[in-house]
Structures are given as structure tokens and as C-alpha cells.
Scaffold this active site. Sequence first.
Site, PDB file in Angstrom:
ATOM      1  N   SER A   1      -7.511   4.006   9.322  1.00 46.80           N
ATOM      2  CA  SER A   1      -7.939   3.971   8.154  1.00 46.80           C
ATOM      3  C   SER A   1      -7.570   3.212   7.181  1.00 46.80           C
ATOM      4  O   SER A   1      -7.934   2.445   6.575  1.00 46.80           O
ATOM      5  CB  SER A   1      -8.140   5.528   7.687  1.00 46.80           C
ATOM      6  OG  SER A   1      -8.842   5.367   6.374  1.00 46.80           O
TER       7      SER A   1
ATOM      8  N   ASP B   1     -14.988   2.599   7.658  1.00 44.39           N
ATOM      9  CA  ASP B   1     -14.132   3.773   7.578  1.00 44.39           C
ATOM     10  C   ASP B   1     -14.298   4.743   6.261  1.00 44.39           C
ATOM     11  O   ASP B   1     -14.110   5.938   6.647  1.00 44.39           O
ATOM     12  CB  ASP B   1     -12.759   2.853   6.906  1.00 44.39           C
ATOM     13  CG  ASP B   1     -11.770   3.995   6.405  1.00 44.39           C
ATOM     14  OD1 ASP B   1     -11.170   4.548   7.201  1.00 44.39           O
ATOM     15  OD2 ASP B   1     -11.368   3.815   5.229  1.00 44.39           O
TER      16      ASP B   1
ATOM     17  N   HIS C   1       0.903  -1.376   0.117  1.00 47.63           N
ATOM     18  CA  HIS C   1      -0.086   0.047  -0.002  1.00 47.63           C
ATOM     19  C   HIS C   1       1.105   1.213   0.080  1.00 47.63           C
ATOM     20  O   HIS C   1       1.923   1.359   0.575  1.00 47.63           O
ATOM     21  CB  HIS C   1      -0.888  -0.113   1.207  1.00 47.63           C
ATOM     22  CG  HIS C   1      -1.704   1.348   1.246  1.00 47.63           C
ATOM     23  ND1 HIS C   1      -2.806   1.437   0.696  1.00 47.63           N
ATOM     24  CD2 HIS C   1      -1.366   2.426   2.094  1.00 47.63           C
ATOM     25  CE1 HIS C   1      -3.336   2.768   0.955  1.00 47.63           C
ATOM     26  NE2 HIS C   1      -2.491   3.372   1.740  1.00 47.63           N
TER      27      HIS C   1
ATOM     28  N   LYS D   1      -8.527  -1.251   5.862  1.00 52.15           N
ATOM     29  CA  LYS D   1      -8.793  -1.783   4.586  1.00 52.15           C
ATOM     30  C   LYS D   1      -7.680  -2.988   4.446  1.00 52.15           C
ATOM     31  O   LYS D   1      -7.907  -3.960   3.447  1.00 52.15           O
ATOM     32  CB  LYS D   1      -8.677  -0.576   3.742  1.00 52.15           C
ATOM     33  CG  LYS D   1      -9.765   0.556   3.567  1.00 52.15           C
ATOM     34  CD  LYS D   1      -9.781   1.269   2.557  1.00 52.15           C
ATOM     35  CE  LYS D   1      -8.781   2.464   2.803  1.00 52.15           C
ATOM     36  NZ  LYS D   1      -9.037   3.285   3.981  1.00 52.15           N
TER      37      LYS D   1
ATOM     38  N   ARG E   1     -14.765  12.936   8.733  1.00 48.67           N
ATOM     39  CA  ARG E   1     -13.589  13.512   9.203  1.00 48.67           C
ATOM     40  C   ARG E   1     -13.173  14.762   8.133  1.00 48.67           C
ATOM     41  O   ARG E   1     -12.504  15.656   8.572  1.00 48.67           O
ATOM     42  CB  ARG E   1     -12.420  12.493   9.263  1.00 48.67           C
ATOM     43  CG  ARG E   1     -12.437  11.407  10.289  1.00 48.67           C
ATOM     44  CD  ARG E   1     -11.534  10.347  10.304  1.00 48.67           C
ATOM     45  NE  ARG E   1     -10.296  10.699   9.970  1.00 48.67           N
ATOM     46  CZ  ARG E   1      -9.204   9.949   9.458  1.00 48.67           C
ATOM     47  NH1 ARG E   1      -9.576   8.832   8.852  1.00 48.67           N
ATOM     48  NH2 ARG E   1      -7.863  10.231   9.192  1.00 48.67           N
TER      49      ARG E   1
END
Length: 441
Positions: free
Chosen positions: A183, A161, A82, A187, A168
Site C-alpha cells: 500500500s 490502493d 515517506h 503510492k 481492508r
Amino acid sequence: MRMYDIIEKKKLGMVLSEDEIKYFVNGYTEGKIPDYQVSALLMAIYFKGMNEKETSVLTLAMAKSGEMLDLSDIDGIKVDKHSTGGVGDKTTLVIAPMVAALGIPVAKMSGRGLGHTGGTIDKLEAFDGFSTKVEKDTFVNNVNKIKIAIAGQTANLAPADKKLYALRDVTATVDNISLIASSIMSKKIASGANAIVLDVKTGSGAFMKKEEDAFELAKEMVNIGTGLDRDVAAIISDMDQPLGRAVGNSLEVIEAIETLRGNGPKDLLELCLTLGSFMVKAAGKTKTAEEGRKLLEQTISSGSAIEKLKELVRAQGGNEEFVDNTDLFKKASITEPIKADKSGYVSHIEANEIGVASMILGGGRETKESIIDLSVGIVIEKKVGDKVSEGDILAYIHGNDQQKIKLAKEKALTAYEFSDGKPKETKFIKGIITKDGIITS
């Protein structure tokens, strides 16, 4: 249990229990707790923070709020990667084929982009016919057969999320380390990987502008993953100028192909080899990342990585001829140079401004409803440290609308800063963090 009491408790700086965190996450996801109460709690968290245990519980609660992907039918250790995002970030397109070429399963769920350029899914769709809508059985079979599949994220992946991030975003509570880390990791945990390698960007084109903040975020995510029995490593990399030279969807895919052929930009190759080496190690293929790096280099020199990209494209309905002949990709109708208005050394390129210029051309999304033009973007000719004379070409704009090109050129030119002397070279890889701490910096 009352939401009022949970808000009050965090307002006073106290530690929330596992049950309290699950209560508010599940209640909000199901629509039983109103926005205004969750907004109040988010602001309390923003100011009072969360400890490591709270952050880990929040991450898992968000991950379990929707579908938890079961990849147990895929043979071997599943390793995910990621990136926290940046300008010109096309690393997945390079890393995934290299790692898969070593027989390591790459089962990746990726998203679409909102901002400078498209996400990995958008870029892959530059291949004519490529489909990212893959049924789970086909996804699993492809990974077992050819060791690679890249599909769009399921809509039910960590829905908590999605709701919390949207809140947010409008309540000025985005930039909190615990909330950012949970967050991202929710995932990744829901995606089913055994090991996760994180590329945490820092600099003008990154979400984390300050290097110390990037290190803090990386440590937090490594701690979360480790606490949830995942093997996690984080690489902190520079985003003070765009990664590689291409910014724009088809242009980035072409650059990724050139990198797999051994002709790519040095910074892009370096980052991909560093990230990939830790994926290879996590998969148990080698004992050290250094050994993994050597194996990855061999996939380029042998041509096995570029062949693996062809297999991926073919398996998901795309035209693999695009890999051998990049002229097949959609091209912008107009190409114009951006010329230097002074002489000197390029001392800085404001990455974010280059990203905005690409978005002006149509290469990114301002809203979720925006339609991306895959052919447009910017190709940088001069990067930080290069010497230029007035009139030299700094970059090329690729566009389809003369008015947009004019605005993009103006924006891109403002991104360049010059100095009389050659700027001091800075580290590209700022540091690497594992469960054992910082192992290099």
C-alpha cells in the site's frame, strides 16, 4: 481466469502468479470483481501471507492502476521521503528545504491527514495564500528553478490502493505486513521518484506498536523498492512520545521554522538530519550519509535552508513574511496549562493520547469531511526523563472552545506516567535498513 480459483489457491497457501495478481487488482479497480470476493482473498492473504515476489507484483499492479507520474523533465535524481505517521510529525517541513538548499530536486506529492493532525498539505496551508493545487508544468518548472515543490496528491494516484485499503479497513485485514508495505510503496512508486527514504515509526503513537514489526515492515518495503529498481533506505524511529514539542498544524509549522533556524527540539532535528542524510547520499551528492549530514547542518548554520522555505512559500502563492514573523500564523484564542498532579520523573507519554487530545480540539480529522482548525493543538513542556513537581506545567493547550479544551486537558493528562527514579534512556533511532541489511541499530 476465475476469481474463485485465485481465492482457493491462496487459501491453500500457494503462490499467486503475476497474471493472477494483476487480474484481481485490475478487475477490482474497474468494478468487475465484487467486494465479497476480494474480501475473501484479502483474508486468505492475511492468514497465508505473500512472498517477496508476490508483494512486489502487487505493489506495481496497484501503482500502475492509475497515473504514473513522469518526472523525467526534472533535472537530477529525484528523492522522495515517506513517514508511516505519528504524533507531532512535521519532518517534511524541515527536511525538504534543507535538501533543496543543497541543489537536490525535491518534487514531493503529499496528502492530507486523517487522524491526530493534518498532513503536510494541511500544515502548509497555514501559510496565508499557499496553494497545493499545482499544475504539472508549474510543478516541474518550480523544481527545476528553485529545486522544490510540494503539491497535493493527484486523485488518480494508485486508485487500486484506495479501494483495497477501504475494504481492508472494514474487513479486519489492515495489519498484514505485505498488504501494508505494498500500500505504502505503490503510492511512492507511482509518484515517480528514483530513490525513497522511509521513516518507519514504532511505539505507542505509531501504527507499528512493536519494534520487531516495524523492522519487518521496513525490510519488506526496502526489498520491494530494490526489486523495482529504486534506491530505498528505511530509518526506524521512536514514537513512544510525540516528536518534538508541538502537536497541531500551525504550531508544528512554527516549530519546523524554529528547527530550520537552529532552535528546534533535539529529537526532531536528529530525525530530520538522519533521514535527510540518506536523501543526500541517494541523490549522489555525497558518498556517505555522514557526509550528507554535515552538509545539511551547514544549511541551517548558513541560513540557506530557511531561505529555501521562503522560496517554496513564495513560489506557491504563500506569504513568506510568516517565516520571519511567526506571530502572523493564526493563533488559538485560549491557552491553558496542563499541570502535574504528582511529583517525580516523566517516565512515559502515551503519544496516541496526546494525538487524540489535539483531535478533540479540532486539530485533526475524524472523517474525511471534518474541517481542521489550524490554530489549535498542544505544546509539550515536559518530556520523558524530565523531573517535575506537583503543580508544574506539563504542557499548554491551545484551543478555541472551552468545552473542547476541558476534554482535551483531561485526555492529555492521562497520557503522562511518572516514576520515582529517572527512567532509563532508550534509543531514538532504532535502526537503519538498506538493501545491504541493517547497518546500525
